[in-house]
Design an enzyme around this catalytic site. Sequence first.
Site, PDB file in Angstrom:
ATOM      1  N   GLU A 291      40.996  50.672  44.077  1.00  0.00           N
ATOM      2  CA  GLU A 291      39.957  49.773  43.575  1.00  0.00           C
ATOM      3  C   GLU A 291      40.480  48.805  42.529  1.00  0.00           C
ATOM      4  OE1 GLU A 291      35.936  52.393  43.586  1.00  0.00           O
ATOM      5  OE2 GLU A 291      37.096  52.283  41.742  1.00  0.00           O
ATOM      6  N   PRO A 292      41.444  47.988  42.868  1.00  0.00           N
ATOM      7  CA  PRO A 292      41.994  47.075  41.860  1.00  0.00           C
ATOM      8  C   PRO A 292      41.071  45.892  41.590  1.00  0.00           C
ATOM      9  CG  PRO A 292      43.038  46.723  43.989  1.00  0.00           C
ATOM     10  CD  PRO A 292      42.085  47.858  44.186  1.00  0.00           C
ATOM     11  N   GLY A 293      40.995  45.497  40.350  1.00  0.00           N
ATOM     12  CA  GLY A 293      40.263  44.285  39.987  1.00  0.00           C
ATOM     13  C   GLY A 293      41.231  43.289  39.372  1.00  0.00           C
ATOM     14  N   ARG A 294      41.745  43.676  38.190  1.00  0.00           N
ATOM     15  CA  ARG A 294      42.636  42.793  37.433  1.00  0.00           C
ATOM     16  C   ARG A 294      43.839  42.346  38.260  1.00  0.00           C
ATOM     17  NH1 ARG A 294      42.850  43.296  31.809  1.00  0.00           N
ATOM     18  NH2 ARG A 294      42.069  45.409  32.025  1.00  0.00           N
ATOM     19  N   CYS A 362      30.349  30.377  15.440  1.00  0.00           N
ATOM     20  CA  CYS A 362      30.213  30.622  14.008  1.00  0.00           C
ATOM     21  C   CYS A 362      30.592  32.061  13.703  1.00  0.00           C
ATOM     22  CB  CYS A 362      28.791  30.316  13.560  1.00  0.00           C
ATOM     23  SG  CYS A 362      28.425  28.590  13.742  1.00  0.00           S
ATOM     24  N   TYR A 391      38.200  39.437  33.928  1.00  0.00           N
ATOM     25  CA  TYR A 391      37.434  39.799  32.733  1.00  0.00           C
ATOM     26  C   TYR A 391      37.306  38.657  31.722  1.00  0.00           C
ATOM     27  CZ  TYR A 391      38.238  44.361  34.829  1.00  0.00           C
ATOM     28  OH  TYR A 391      38.295  45.405  35.717  1.00  0.00           O
TER      29      TYR A 391
HETATM   30  N1  LLP Z   1      37.162  51.099  39.382  1.00  0.00           N
HETATM   31  C1  LLP Z   1      36.405  51.516  38.366  1.00  0.00           C
HETATM   32  C2  LLP Z   1      35.496  52.630  38.553  1.00  0.00           C
HETATM   33  C3  LLP Z   1      36.475  50.846  37.136  1.00  0.00           C
HETATM   34  O1  LLP Z   1      35.727  51.269  36.128  1.00  0.00           O
HETATM   35  C4  LLP Z   1      37.347  49.735  36.983  1.00  0.00           C
HETATM   36  C5  LLP Z   1      37.422  49.016  35.712  1.00  0.00           C
HETATM   37  C6  LLP Z   1      38.108  49.340  38.089  1.00  0.00           C
HETATM   38  C7  LLP Z   1      38.002  50.052  39.280  1.00  0.00           C
HETATM   39  C8  LLP Z   1      39.047  48.155  38.052  1.00  0.00           C
HETATM   40  O2  LLP Z   1      40.056  48.299  37.110  1.00  0.00           O
HETATM   41  P1  LLP Z   1      41.237  47.186  37.054  1.00  0.00           P
HETATM   42  O3  LLP Z   1      42.029  47.307  38.333  1.00  0.00           O
HETATM   43  O4  LLP Z   1      40.603  45.858  36.934  1.00  0.00           O
HETATM   44  O5  LLP Z   1      42.023  47.558  35.862  1.00  0.00           O
HETATM   45  N2  LLP Z   1      36.921  44.606  30.244  1.00  0.00           N
HETATM   46  C9  LLP Z   1      38.205  45.274  30.197  1.00  0.00           C
HETATM   47  C10 LLP Z   1      38.494  46.041  31.467  1.00  0.00           C
HETATM   48  C11 LLP Z   1      37.448  47.078  31.785  1.00  0.00           C
HETATM   49  C12 LLP Z   1      37.725  47.778  33.071  1.00  0.00           C
HETATM   50  C13 LLP Z   1      36.583  48.645  33.452  1.00  0.00           C
HETATM   51  N3  LLP Z   1      36.716  49.314  34.687  1.00  0.00           N
HETATM   52  C14 LLP Z   1      39.275  44.222  29.930  1.00  0.00           C
HETATM   53  O6  LLP Z   1      38.940  43.064  29.787  1.00  0.00           O
HETATM   54  O7  LLP Z   1      40.445  44.560  29.835  1.00  0.00           O
END
Ligand code: LLP
Length: 432
Positions: A291-294, A362, A391
């Site tokens: 489940e990659p996002g970043r 501000c 993000y």
């Molecule tokens: N799956 C689950 C259940 C998650 O909670 C997350 C991220 C992901 C997948 C994706 O993770 P990634 O591959 O993007 O690292 N706002 C923070 C990041 C919070 C991530 C929360 N969960 C930031 O700006 O660094």
Amino acid sequence: MGETTVTSVNEHGHLSIGGADTVALAAKYGTPLYVMDEDAIRTNCRALKNSLDRHYAQHGLVLYASKAFCCKRMYRIIEEEGLGADVVSGGELYTALEAGFPAQKIYFHGNNKTADELSMALEAGVGRIVVDNIAELELLSALAVAAGKTADILFRIKPGIDAHTHNFVRTGQIDSKFGFALETGEALEAVQKALTMQGIRFAGVHCHIGSQIFEIDPFVHAAEVMLGFIQKVRETCGYTIGELNLGGGFGIRYVQEDDPKALESYMEAVSKTVLDFCREKELPVPFICIEPGRSIVGDTGVTLYTVGGVKTIPGCRTYVSIDGGMTDNPRYALYQSSYEAIIANKAAQQKDFTATIAGRCCESGDLIQEHTQIQTPAVGDILAVLSTGAYNYSMASNYNRVPRPPVVMVRGGTDSLAVRRETYADLVRNDV
Ligand code: LLP
């Protein structure tokens, strides 16, 4: 990740992204402006998908964690690339459905989904609901029975791994608001219960150990713990879990010092663990999700700003004020995150100036970066902050009633709007 080349310096000495001149984009769309390289997003999707397919003989699915960057265009891209989607709210689910994303490929997460959100997910027919706790399991069962549906569920498990310490520890994360604990027997009890419940089909287990993780070992250990649980469920309940979602969290490069591992090394190490375990214990290899996002969008975006002031405080520092800030990128204010900044119209010049980049809210803490190296700034310059694809837009706010910037995507060198700039009229739309 970070295996794509997103930005470069063009013949005018300007920063370009995906082959488009950022100075020209700033002139065309105004600033602040998010720009994303759509080709790079697709390259990242393909790298992840190909790697997963290769390591698990196509018995798996990459889910894009859409909290990293969510809009209709993004869901269309990931659908075209053959990915599924992780959503964490009715809002993300709604956006995906509006984009025509196939509900069956949506996994619905969250530690406190409301009854309305669960009903919406049942109605839409999402692929999996990732259940976080017993109260939610009971609520979902009741809603499913009332709607005459069956919910396909995964359980979110806390594998007891804290990946956010220098040397990760394996016991630290029982104190987490997410999921079922293994140590206390809570997870096993939940499985036993789910197997008998009406309106519920228990399909598998999920874990996610954190975000922006560079080490491989925490991922390997999480997989080991989850497989151990699958084995335990088999022995205790006589039920063979068929799906294992290993979450996201792969780190990307924000600044030179960051040293993310190549995607292949994560995948290889984890798949070896999974395949070896299953062979030894004579378990069928589960359907694997990641489940990659970043790592899909992070390195594919830049934010462009116009410099409005350069204020030198003798013996102290120089503030370079931009026309955005924590409203479009709260990550320095929240996490002291590192970013690289470049003056886009001077990209070929040396970085010979130490600046603190200040936003327009501000708030003294509205900074994008402190004591960072940029080219000598002047009022009117276009300042680019790199690797803002994840993000940033998704965490943007209207604090100080600042409208959110638009998102432009560049594909094959051609730019197009993915999200329009918010207007002042948008800001008062819900005011009564
Ligand atoms: N799956 C689950 C259940 C998650 O909670 C997350 C991220 C992901 C997948 C994706 O993770 P990634 O591959 O993007 O690292 N706002 C923070 C990041 C919070 C991530 C929360 N969960 C930031 O700006 O660094």
